[in-house]
Scaffold this active site. Structure first.
Site, PDB file in Angstrom:
ATOM      1  N   ASP A  13       0.835  -1.198   0.000  1.00  0.00           N
ATOM      2  CA  ASP A  13       0.000   0.000   0.000  1.00  0.00           C
ATOM      3  C   ASP A  13       0.875   1.256   0.000  1.00  0.00           C
ATOM      4  OD1 ASP A  13      -1.809   2.000   0.493  1.00  0.00           O
ATOM      5  OD2 ASP A  13      -2.622   1.098   2.336  1.00  0.00           O
ATOM      6  N   GLY A  35      -9.551   3.039  -6.712  1.00  0.00           N
ATOM      7  CA  GLY A  35      -8.156   2.593  -6.768  1.00  0.00           C
ATOM      8  C   GLY A  35      -7.230   3.353  -5.842  1.00  0.00           C
ATOM      9  N   ASP A  37      -6.095   6.308  -6.033  1.00  0.00           N
ATOM     10  CA  ASP A  37      -6.560   7.675  -5.811  1.00  0.00           C
ATOM     11  C   ASP A  37      -7.454   7.742  -4.569  1.00  0.00           C
ATOM     12  OD1 ASP A  37      -7.025  10.334  -6.312  1.00  0.00           O
ATOM     13  OD2 ASP A  37      -8.315  10.035  -8.052  1.00  0.00           O
ATOM     14  N   SER A 125      -2.124   4.207 -14.481  1.00  0.00           N
ATOM     15  CA  SER A 125      -2.995   3.849 -15.621  1.00  0.00           C
ATOM     16  C   SER A 125      -3.297   2.360 -15.770  1.00  0.00           C
ATOM     17  CB  SER A 125      -2.415   4.351 -16.963  1.00  0.00           C
ATOM     18  OG  SER A 125      -2.605   5.735 -17.112  1.00  0.00           O
TER      19      SER A 125
HETATM   20  P1  ADP Z   1      -5.673   4.309 -12.996  1.00  0.00           P
HETATM   21  O1  ADP Z   1      -6.986   5.021 -13.040  1.00  0.00           O
HETATM   22  O2  ADP Z   1      -4.506   5.226 -13.302  1.00  0.00           O
HETATM   23  O3  ADP Z   1      -5.668   3.055 -13.787  1.00  0.00           O
HETATM   24  P2  ADP Z   1      -5.963   2.815 -10.470  1.00  0.00           P
HETATM   25  O4  ADP Z   1      -5.914   3.375  -9.111  1.00  0.00           O
HETATM   26  O5  ADP Z   1      -7.215   2.205 -10.948  1.00  0.00           O
HETATM   27  O6  ADP Z   1      -5.462   4.008 -11.446  1.00  0.00           O
HETATM   28  O7  ADP Z   1      -4.808   1.751 -10.632  1.00  0.00           O
HETATM   29  C1  ADP Z   1      -3.446   2.043 -10.673  1.00  0.00           C
HETATM   30  C2  ADP Z   1      -2.683   0.993  -9.905  1.00  0.00           C
HETATM   31  O8  ADP Z   1      -2.735   1.293  -8.506  1.00  0.00           O
HETATM   32  C3  ADP Z   1      -3.234  -0.429 -10.038  1.00  0.00           C
HETATM   33  O9  ADP Z   1      -2.151  -1.297 -10.300  1.00  0.00           O
HETATM   34  C4  ADP Z   1      -3.831  -0.703  -8.660  1.00  0.00           C
HETATM   35  O10 ADP Z   1      -3.749  -2.073  -8.324  1.00  0.00           O
HETATM   36  C5  ADP Z   1      -2.917   0.085  -7.788  1.00  0.00           C
HETATM   37  N1  ADP Z   1      -3.377   0.399  -6.418  1.00  0.00           N
HETATM   38  C6  ADP Z   1      -4.643   0.419  -5.927  1.00  0.00           C
HETATM   39  N2  ADP Z   1      -4.616   0.748  -4.615  1.00  0.00           N
HETATM   40  C7  ADP Z   1      -3.311   0.947  -4.280  1.00  0.00           C
HETATM   41  C8  ADP Z   1      -2.615   1.299  -3.082  1.00  0.00           C
HETATM   42  N3  ADP Z   1      -3.263   1.540  -1.933  1.00  0.00           N
HETATM   43  N4  ADP Z   1      -1.248   1.384  -3.124  1.00  0.00           N
HETATM   44  C9  ADP Z   1      -0.582   1.160  -4.272  1.00  0.00           C
HETATM   45  N5  ADP Z   1      -1.164   0.840  -5.429  1.00  0.00           N
HETATM   46  C10 ADP Z   1      -2.516   0.725  -5.432  1.00  0.00           C
END
Ligand code: ADP
Length: 177
Positions: A13, A35, A37, A125
């Site tokens: 995380d 995600g 964000d 992305s």
């Molecule tokens: P995007 O809209 O840019 O595709 P996402 O958040 O959907 O962004 O996904 C981008 C990456 O972040 C994915 O590989 C997802 O698994 C990852 N992700 C989601 N939550 C976390 C977190 N808490 N820490 C790190 N990476 C994360």
């Protein structure tokens, strides 16, 4: 310092990392979403939304794809959040590679501009935005390598992978360098 020693790979995380800046894979509105964000907004608390809205007002409504902006990090252990907007995958002929490259480079440049030496990236992305994971990992590793070899200021870039398959992709790319 060699580039090799300045790139690290972790799984987990990104909101827990004690770095100067965590990069957020934001959307153009900077309103927070799903995600990574959503996780960053929840961990940081309301100050993040407030500062994001100030940026959006200044920018006239949106942060363009490939650009980056910085806020404080509220309750997270990092010092700042760098928000960048990765491209939505639309088949590969809409400049997606170029915009993803730009998102990595603008984030790193902003870190340098703010005197930040340790930066953690999620896999921009590759979630909701649907960019193929192998292609995205290659672009991320190449661009970070390129930036670090041109610029000595940043001491460490951490690729923070949340998923096993992304972690394996990065591990292979980093070990083969
Ligand atoms: P995007 O809209 O840019 O595709 P996402 O958040 O959907 O962004 O996904 C981008 C990456 O972040 C994915 O590989 C997802 O698994 C990852 N992700 C989601 N939550 C976390 C977190 N808490 N820490 C790190 N990476 C994360």
């Amino acid at each position: 310092m060699k580039v090799d020693n300045r790139i690290e790979l972790v799984k987990g995380d990104i909101t827990k990392l004690e770095v100067d800046a965590v990069v957020n894979a934001a959307n153009k509105s900077l309103k927070g979403g799903g995600g990574v964000d959503g996780a960053i907004h929840r961990a940081a608390g309301p100050i993040l939304h407030e500062q994001c809205m100030m940026i959006i007002n200044k920018m006239g409504g949106e942060l363009p794809v490939g650009e980056a902006a910085i806020t404080q990090a509220g309750n997270m252990p990092c010092k700042y959040v760098i928000h960048t907007v990765g491209p939505i995958w639309r088949g590969g002929n809409k400049g997606e590679d170029r915009f993803l490259i730009k998102a990595y480079r603008s984030s790193l440049q902003l870190a340098v501009d703010f005197g930040l030496k340790t930066v953690a990236f999620p896999n921009i992305s590759t979630g909701i935005y649907g960019f193929p994971k192998d292609k995205a990992a290659e672009i991320a590793v190449n661009e970070v390598n390129r930036f670090l070899s041109e610029n000595n200021f940043i001491e460490k870039v951490i690729f923070c992978c949340f998923e096993d398959d992304n972690y394996e992709l990065y591990r292979n790319l980093i070990e083969s360098k």
